[in-house]
Design a protein around this motif. Sequence first.
Motif, PDB file in Angstrom:
ATOM      1  N   LEU A 271      -3.407  -2.876   7.191  1.00  0.00           N
ATOM      2  CA  LEU A 271      -2.984  -2.057   6.048  1.00  0.00           C
ATOM      3  C   LEU A 271      -3.311  -2.748   4.725  1.00  0.00           C
TER       4      LEU A 271
ATOM      5  N   ARG B  17       0.839  -1.216   0.000  1.00  0.00           N
ATOM      6  CA  ARG B  17       0.000   0.000   0.000  1.00  0.00           C
ATOM      7  C   ARG B  17       0.870   1.260   0.000  1.00  0.00           C
TER       8      ARG B  17
ATOM      9  N   GLU C 143      -5.011   1.590   4.512  1.00  0.00           N
ATOM     10  CA  GLU C 143      -4.359   2.638   5.316  1.00  0.00           C
ATOM     11  C   GLU C 143      -3.850   2.026   6.610  1.00  0.00           C
TER      12      GLU C 143
ATOM     13  N   TYR D  54       3.886   1.647   1.342  1.00  0.00           N
ATOM     14  CA  TYR D  54       4.892   1.706   2.416  1.00  0.00           C
ATOM     15  C   TYR D  54       6.013   0.696   2.169  1.00  0.00           C
TER      16      TYR D  54
END
Length: 430
Positions: free
Chosen positions: A89, A70, A94, A72
């Motif tokens: 996540l 996502r 999120e 990251y």
Amino acid sequence: MTAHSTSLKIGDKVVDLPVKEGSIGPAVVDIGKLYAQTGMFTYDPGFTSTAACESKITYIDGDEGVLLYRGYPIEQLAEHGDFLETCYLLLYGELPTPTQKSDFDYRVTRHTMVHEQMMRFFQGFRRDAHPMAVMVASVGALSAFYHDSTDISDPYQRMVASMRMIAKMPTLAAMAYKYSIGQPFVYPKNDLDYTSNFLRMCFAVPCEEYKVNPVLSRALDRIFILHADHEQNASTSTVRLAGSSGANPFACIAAGIACLWGPAHGGANEAALQMLQEIGTVDRIPEYIKRAKDKNDPFRLMGFGHRVYKNYDPRAKIMQKTCHEVLGELGIKDDPLLDVAMELERIALKDEYFVEKKLYPNIDFYSGITLKAMGFPTDMFTVLFALARTVGWIAQWKEMIEDPGQRIGRPRQLYTGETRRDYTPMAQRK
Ligand code: CMC
């Protein structure tokens, strides 16, 4: 997603094909109408140039050695996050707020027990069954125990099935292990975190107090983060394909586990450790490097190479560090397998064959040594991979089901068999 188009000339016919661009990574040529326009299929066995779906979950840049969940970077999640945070996540897109995280942890924790009758289901297996065989069967069997979460058209049932699988995988994995060694099953203990609970279910016995080692628990949690998702690999594509027919989520994840079991995929961690054990000592490495390079020898260096990573697998770097941490914590100063692994890596990374083919250690190269040091037998390694990957499979399955344009997956083929011929009665056949 932005779009423009390109043209393709086949014979004297020119067809216009839309080009779609993602947020990062290669653009794709949309060939969805190619057959209708030209009567031809595309041919790409092994999917080396084919994007099978659109996804927002995981991104890999194989040339740069980048892995993002996502958006990251895996390094940041592995260092600062925990596995359930990564699950949240991957599922919802999120990072959770503190309230969302504690609510999620609570929901997963409340689903850790399995139906008591599953215990009897387990008794049917031979004690020497491979635990992956037990996992394929027992996860598939969840659909026979939890009828109230198999309706995929109901978002609530989809959510409950997802929670159940994330929560019950450690319980089932630990049961598979306990069964294989003839020890009683250990029930989950809900005041422990996800990974500590799993360690306890694997290694506690009813006659003794079991204290979770926080360093090992943190290391295993990190290993779970590293394995949580990896975009459209073989098992994830299997889950998507199984799910595209509307099959229930437990059956789809069982299909993913079956695919993961193969030695070219999740089974490589087991195969890599077996290979290191077979090599045994550093002086035998050149013999195995020679075999790996010999076209007439099917032997490959297990834990080396990757379809997508043509640079170091970023997960392998973190895994190597984790391996040293675990061995340090356990006071294992000289592990001959680690010596063989490090020397093998050093030699292979200098060798022209491996350099030219861009073959680097992958995540499975160091995971076996780490898991063995923690006390897991070799045949449990792929089970741990399956446990961690379950969330990735579920996130990808959920994304597919929630896509309004979703259709059944139905690849085509290049037929090279016999053309039409008439049946010969048995008496006339020679
Ligand atoms: N040892 C020796 N040679 C290798 C190896 C290896 N481990 N991996 C690839 N090659 C050679 C292969 O022989 C081929 O040579 P040539 O071009 O001369 O025919 C070339 O490198 C390309 O290999 P490929 O099989 O066409 O590549 P692929 O993308 O189809 O396969 C792979 C990727 C991971 C299946 C393969 O590298 C392999 O079998 N590795 C060992 C198994 C392993 O560690 N798997 C774990 C993958 S990471 C965990 C996961 O995501 O599941």
